[in-house]
Design a protein around this motif. Structure first.
Motif, PDB file in Angstrom:
ATOM      1  N   HIS C 323    -122.211  24.181   3.636  1.00 16.77           N
ATOM      2  CA  HIS C 323    -123.080  23.052   4.095  1.00 16.77           C
ATOM      3  C   HIS C 323    -124.177  23.061   2.960  1.00 16.77           C
ATOM      4  N   TYR C 324    -124.175  24.208   2.313  1.00 22.10           N
ATOM      5  CA  TYR C 324    -124.837  23.917   0.640  1.00 22.10           C
ATOM      6  C   TYR C 324    -123.565  22.426  -0.706  1.00 22.10           C
ATOM      7  N   LEU C 325    -122.601  23.526  -0.335  1.00 20.29           N
ATOM      8  CA  LEU C 325    -121.843  23.330  -1.860  1.00 20.29           C
ATOM      9  C   LEU C 325    -121.401  22.019  -1.302  1.00 20.29           C
ATOM     10  N   GLY C 326    -121.663  21.304   0.199  1.00 19.47           N
ATOM     11  CA  GLY C 326    -121.065  19.790  -0.054  1.00 19.47           C
ATOM     12  C   GLY C 326    -121.996  18.950  -0.755  1.00 19.47           C
ATOM     13  N   ALA C 327    -123.820  19.012   0.005  1.00 13.16           N
ATOM     14  CA  ALA C 327    -124.884  18.661  -0.911  1.00 13.16           C
ATOM     15  C   ALA C 327    -125.039  18.590  -2.657  1.00 13.16           C
ATOM     16  N   GLN C 328    -124.577  19.516  -2.896  1.00 12.99           N
ATOM     17  CA  GLN C 328    -124.023  20.076  -4.445  1.00 12.99           C
ATOM     18  C   GLN C 328    -123.291  19.317  -4.420  1.00 12.99           C
ATOM     19  N   LEU C 329    -122.671  19.392  -4.582  1.00 13.26           N
ATOM     20  CA  LEU C 329    -120.868  18.279  -5.268  1.00 13.26           C
ATOM     21  C   LEU C 329    -121.651  17.305  -4.952  1.00 13.26           C
ATOM     22  N   TRP C 330    -121.741  16.454  -4.122  1.00 11.89           N
ATOM     23  CA  TRP C 330    -121.897  15.450  -3.259  1.00 11.89           C
ATOM     24  C   TRP C 330    -123.418  14.742  -4.478  1.00 11.89           C
ATOM     25  N   ARG C 331    -124.055  15.309  -4.334  1.00  8.81           N
ATOM     26  CA  ARG C 331    -125.609  15.267  -5.738  1.00  8.81           C
ATOM     27  C   ARG C 331    -124.478  15.079  -6.567  1.00  8.81           C
ATOM     28  N   HIS C 332    -124.174  15.612  -7.158  1.00  9.58           N
ATOM     29  CA  HIS C 332    -123.727  15.594  -8.761  1.00  9.58           C
ATOM     30  C   HIS C 332    -122.850  15.035  -9.193  1.00  9.58           C
ATOM     31  N   GLY C 333    -121.167  15.103  -7.992  1.00  8.50           N
ATOM     32  CA  GLY C 333    -120.763  13.601  -8.136  1.00  8.50           C
ATOM     33  C   GLY C 333    -120.408  12.038  -8.056  1.00  8.50           C
ATOM     34  N   LEU C 334    -122.107  12.109  -7.157  1.00  6.46           N
ATOM     35  CA  LEU C 334    -122.019  10.758  -6.611  1.00  6.46           C
ATOM     36  C   LEU C 334    -122.999  10.287  -8.575  1.00  6.46           C
ATOM     37  N   ALA C 335    -124.091  11.637  -8.889  1.00  5.50           N
ATOM     38  CA  ALA C 335    -124.776  11.034  -9.812  1.00  5.50           C
ATOM     39  C   ALA C 335    -123.976   9.984 -11.271  1.00  5.50           C
ATOM     40  N   THR C 336    -122.486  11.278 -11.417  1.00  2.00           N
ATOM     41  CA  THR C 336    -121.837  10.989 -12.146  1.00  2.00           C
ATOM     42  C   THR C 336    -121.595   9.375 -12.195  1.00  2.00           C
ATOM     43  N   VAL C 337    -121.051   9.052 -11.149  1.00  2.00           N
ATOM     44  CA  VAL C 337    -120.223   8.288 -10.809  1.00  2.00           C
ATOM     45  C   VAL C 337    -121.062   6.745 -11.409  1.00  2.00           C
ATOM     46  N   LEU C 338    -122.610   7.312 -10.525  1.00  2.00           N
ATOM     47  CA  LEU C 338    -123.744   6.220 -10.692  1.00  2.00           C
ATOM     48  C   LEU C 338    -124.122   5.565 -12.227  1.00  2.00           C
ATOM     49  N   GLN C 339    -123.746   6.940 -12.858  1.00  2.00           N
ATOM     50  CA  GLN C 339    -124.691   6.554 -14.211  1.00  2.00           C
ATOM     51  C   GLN C 339    -123.577   6.108 -14.711  1.00  2.00           C
ATOM     52  N   ARG C 340    -122.450   6.537 -14.823  1.00  2.00           N
ATOM     53  CA  ARG C 340    -121.220   5.894 -15.370  1.00  2.00           C
ATOM     54  C   ARG C 340    -121.117   4.606 -15.002  1.00  2.00           C
ATOM     55  N   PHE C 341    -121.247   4.242 -14.229  1.00  2.00           N
ATOM     56  CA  PHE C 341    -121.590   2.002 -13.443  1.00  2.00           C
ATOM     57  C   PHE C 341    -123.344   1.988 -14.568  1.00  2.00           C
ATOM     58  N   VAL C 342    -124.129   3.199 -14.486  1.00  2.00           N
ATOM     59  CA  VAL C 342    -125.295   2.783 -15.153  1.00  2.00           C
ATOM     60  C   VAL C 342    -125.173   2.090 -16.979  1.00  2.00           C
ATOM     61  N   ASP C 343    -124.342   3.192 -17.629  1.00  2.00           N
ATOM     62  CA  ASP C 343    -123.629   3.644 -18.696  1.00  2.00           C
ATOM     63  C   ASP C 343    -123.066   2.049 -19.715  1.00  2.00           C
ATOM     64  N   ALA C 344    -122.339   1.715 -18.381  1.00  2.00           N
ATOM     65  CA  ALA C 344    -121.425   0.502 -18.866  1.00  2.00           C
ATOM     66  C   ALA C 344    -122.315  -0.556 -18.678  1.00  2.00           C
ATOM     67  N   ASP C 345    -123.573  -0.508 -18.486  1.00  2.00           N
ATOM     68  CA  ASP C 345    -124.240  -1.805 -17.706  1.00  2.00           C
ATOM     69  C   ASP C 345    -123.402  -3.145 -16.707  1.00  2.00           C
TER      70      ASP C 345
END
Lengths: 377, 377, 377
Positions: C323-345
């Motif tokens: 229950h915890y791991l799902g939340a953590q992996l999702w928080r970090h995974g989505l942050a990685t993905v969105l940061q990549r979109f933003v870094d690429a402008d």
């Protein structure tokens, strides 16, 4: 390589590999047309202008990784590469590239003719070589004997299995996985064998006999390799989706079943490796053909599959460049992937090094029951 | 763009493109609802609140890439974007975005009504425009003529093909690739045509006639475009898996077969481009709809397909933003992918620039037999 | 986490989540074998040596993310992790991990026995819990009543739906999506119910009754969850391809249909979310099992699906780590993905933050009609 320095790349650069599914290299000299044809896996006809095999991921990868082994700069032009290669005999090519692969054990599918046998591969590479027997070849020998087919099959299999480490089926190329894969009744087997014998007994395509062979392979207990996914266009690729093996696997017991290549179904194969304790996977063949994209394929093979269920193979056949290239692309591709996991603090470095060893040789050594650690056992 | 500076991005920014599969842009003025519906490809019904087309990859991409062309900051809000766009006539929109795409040749599928014809597209963009004929449209004209269907079809096709550079089939939307795709017997064709004519002869859905058209397209010898994968929900997406074309392709001879869009089957399509000397692929339409993810799709299209078998298209239809956006996303996406290959020292820079030119226009120019290099031929 | 610092990761670290598809956590104490079995989703048999669940992406993820919650260093060895965990009662484990997940609302599928009920989950986590009813459970209650089956089904459903926020079907496990999914005729339903009752009325597998349940779920109008893709090997994974739902979805009206898990068909599911205004997706369950690869899966779920159609879930069952791991992996995974979109402008930062909120809780709150914003409503 700029993108994967550090301890993981260093370890992977020298880690001995067990290439658990490979064929022989060429023995006679070849011309450029034949060489270029060997860079195209899927096309069964001579390549045409637009196939331009050197202008592909595998072509670029040959120029990148193999050119330096021949004393050329990395990325040497195709013509330059061919000119240099042409000055060597095929034996010299093989004796140059095979040892450079850093493979300690070749597990050789001897079902394709016209290439070096395992002993030659061993001699030229300075590594051990082991045989995997094609079940379809056993079938073709069995039908030629006459008399009771099943008895002949069993006798030939027992004889050849004494010195082999596993079996292989190419049922993917003879109708695919779609449909009944259960063990046929003895009377059906003898009927089918009789019909096949009466028809000439050449290439086995009868479903009953293919199923029979598959289950004899299971019963033997040694690892059973299955061609899955990527191959040439004689197979219906969509009928080689490994999920179509579900019913077969549900009844497969404890014999290791090795799903080979798997592209573009590597995620489905990984699922099966998690779902069945006896299922293992590799992404061989596709690694060579994906070149610069191999790291992404390797990454996808590390999703659902437990790490003890993943193996290395090149599936090289023909030019010895491919025996070497598979190893190089895998070493660099896996290093890239694992370094990414470690850089993101998702994996510990020690775990990455440990998993690299498992896939490089640990898992294959265990599953095939190989002994020793040296590169010359 | 932060992630793809350097010589590859520079070259790609100005490389003239051949958009080898595109439709016309709108000619009359549109309201916001219609504009937003045009950002949703798959839904055939008016979009609802939760479809929020501006809150999607393509919506964000329009705001990112198209807003600056209208003098707005990149990422301008949807309302701000719409307000600015609304102040322009649709003609002005088109005459702004079409030339900005940097396309030298549009290869236009004229099968969809209500949009600019090739001449208008050429005039507004300052580029050449060529026609691709829908085989299903020929069928509908042929049945209307009465008399011998095949003869009518052949006559209309010959007439229209005189000025067209290729043909297209949307059999993907009329039953999909699943099932028999062989050339039907003449008597079957006339029977089917008679039944269809008696039933009103509107939209061709008869399998026999669709197969007939497909093989007439092959026989013509000009590139035959096939809709594959992504489209609207009228098609059964799983029945447009290009692997279901294997039997058809095995008998397709040398006529170029162009697999369009291909998402999410782009890796399967790449396999076919390797397996058949006459198969070509693109990932058009999906590039626009994937926006920030387009680079990953482009990367997947560069796995098994030889590089001379990959083409650029936008598949734009409707708002001229899409004609421009396809080009921009492709330029930046491919630059990102190729730069990654070069940074990893997997590819040489020269090869990357050469492959970019092939996909941008070289392959299309060769396959469609276009002449000239200027943007105004 | 090295790869996703900055404002997106900061926001995602604390964003309250609605876990829109989850099960209870264990209530009694467990031994190591049972714990390891719970880390393998697909295998229905006890895991064997080579399944080594700790040597997998999910095993490494537990050691990375859960060890620190128990006061151990990140990446603590499996033995060290187990030793520490064993000193706690299962209740203590749950009361440690559940609140740490940062979930404000659990939407609980109560169809699996032997775990904490929604009230217990709410109490231990300090969050709200809501129920989702399994349509197959309703069927099993209805057949036990005798008399008119449809009437019994409707009465039970109406009663239970009064306090539930949605329904769920596991038809994926009872034959899959392949085949007829239309609403059966009343007489067929009563016939099928009679046959099933006569046969003992245990586990519902009759296609007519499964279809009946599905359409009753649609008619209710509350979100209808469908198990899609990844699950255990009792299901034929290829028969759970969501594209096989196309005909069903074409007739599904406006009831929200929630496609759960979807791996390895997440791109196909995204297509459906664009094609149908009432279709929503998540990649729960797979996020946990992909560990270090979760970010790539999350990225693939952000291709065709409009952003208002994507939800978060863990699909956790058993150990509260999940229950915890799902939340953590999702928080970090989505942050990685969105940061990549933003870094690429490619995306604006504000849009990234807005989409993160939609998927974290906004979309679920709206679709399930939940009220309030606190973590204790």
């Amino acid at each position: 390589m700029a993108s994967s320095p550090g301890p993981i790349a260093e370890q992977l650069a020298t880690l001995p590999l067990i290439d658990h599914h490979v064929h022989g290299c060429w023995v006679g000299d070849v011309d450029r047309v034949r060489f270029e044809n060997a860079l195209n896996e899927a096309n069964t006809e001579p390549v045409a202008a637009d196939d331009a095999p050197f202008d592909s991921q595998i072509g670029f990868a040959v120029r990148r990784w193999c050119a330096p082994v021949l004393g050329l700069p990395a990325h040497a032009a195709a013509d330059v590469y061919w000119d240099r290669r042409e000055r060597l005999s095929e034996d010299e090519v093989s004796r140059t590239f095979l040892p450079a692969a850093g493979v300690s054990n070749w597990i050789v599918d001897t079902g394709l003719p016209g290439v070096a046998d395992p002993d030659t591969l061993a001699r030229w590479s300075g590594a051990a070589a082991h045989e995997v027997i094609r079940l379809e070849s056993i079938a073709e020998e069995a039908v030629a004997r006459g008399g009771n087919y099943a008895a002949a099959f069993d006798e030939i299999l027992a004889h050849r299995a004494a010195t082999a480490v596993g079996t292989k089926s190419i049922i993917a190329y003879r109708g695919g996985f779609d449909g009944d894969l259960t063990d046929p009744e003895p009377v059906q087997v003898e009927d089918a064998a009789r019909r096949w014998r009466d028809a000439g007994g050449r290439r086995v395509t009868d479903r009953t006999l293919l199923r029979f062979g598959l289950h004899r392979g299971l019963r033997l207990g040694k690892p059973l390799q299955l061609h899955v996914g990527l191959g040439d266009r004689d197979a219906d690729l969509h009928r080689t989706n490994p999920l179509l093996l579900l019913d077969f696997l549900r009844g497969s017991g404890t014999t290791p079943v090795m799903l080979l290549h798997c592209y573009p179904f590597e995620r489905e194969a990984g699922y099966l490796a998690q779902a069945f304790s006896n299922v293992y996977i590799d992404v061989g063949l596709a690694v060579n053909h994906l070149g610069a994209r191999a790291s992404e394929l390797i990454a996808r093979s590390l999703e659902l599959a437990p790490f003890r269920k993943v193996l290395y193979s090149s599936d090289a056949f023909g030019p010895a460049e491919l025996h070497y290239l598979g190893a190089q692309l895998w070493r660099h591709g896996l290093a890239t992937v694992l370094q990414r996991f470690v850089d993101a603090d998702a994996w510990a470095l020690d775990d990455a090094l440990r998993v690299a060893e498992m896939i490089a040789h640990g898992n294959a050594r265990r599953v095939y029951g190989l002994t020793g650690n040296s590169t010359h056992d």
